[in-house]
Design a protein around this motif. Sequence first.
Motif, PDB file in Angstrom:
ATOM      1  N   ARG A  30     -36.301 -69.127  50.574  1.00 17.13           N
ATOM      2  CA  ARG A  30     -35.476 -68.442  49.578  1.00 17.13           C
ATOM      3  C   ARG A  30     -34.663 -67.310  50.202  1.00 17.13           C
ATOM      4  N   GLU A  31     -35.225 -66.651  51.217  1.00 18.84           N
ATOM      5  CA  GLU A  31     -34.490 -65.603  51.922  1.00 18.84           C
ATOM      6  C   GLU A  31     -33.322 -66.200  52.709  1.00 18.84           C
ATOM      7  N   VAL A  32     -33.582 -67.312  53.386  1.00 18.03           N
ATOM      8  CA  VAL A  32     -32.530 -67.973  54.154  1.00 18.03           C
ATOM      9  C   VAL A  32     -31.423 -68.442  53.217  1.00 18.03           C
ATOM     10  N   ARG A  33     -31.812 -69.030  52.095  1.00 14.82           N
ATOM     11  CA  ARG A  33     -30.811 -69.491  51.123  1.00 14.82           C
ATOM     12  C   ARG A  33     -29.954 -68.327  50.630  1.00 14.82           C
ATOM     13  N   ALA A  34     -30.574 -67.208  50.276  1.00 13.44           N
ATOM     14  CA  ALA A  34     -29.827 -66.043  49.811  1.00 13.44           C
ATOM     15  C   ALA A  34     -28.867 -65.541  50.889  1.00 13.44           C
TER      16      ALA A  34
END
Length: 108
Positions: A30-34
């Motif tokens: 989710r951090e990478v996606r953001a």
Amino acid sequence: MKRRSPQDEVADNAPLQALAEALAALSEAREVRAFLEDLCTPAELEAMADRWRVVPLLLKGVPYREIHDLTQISVTTIGRVARTLERGAGGYAAAVHRQQAATASASH
């Protein structure tokens, strides 16, 4: 083609290295996606997602035309991904390997 000195090569590589380090510092999907959503345009994200979507199909030996029919991704893009899988820097293979290892350890 522009001639570059060895110092220029190192300087040109520094921003890419910094980006790679920023991505590597993120520990959750989710951090990478953001981060990717903040960094890239919707078209850039779509292009990268399309390329990644093609990788497992190519690794399974699915023909280009069939991949196109399944995904609507251009045969040109499929060919580029295939060439990169064969002669690239090994990033696709490393990511696939890591995903498979994570899936295997999660199932045990």
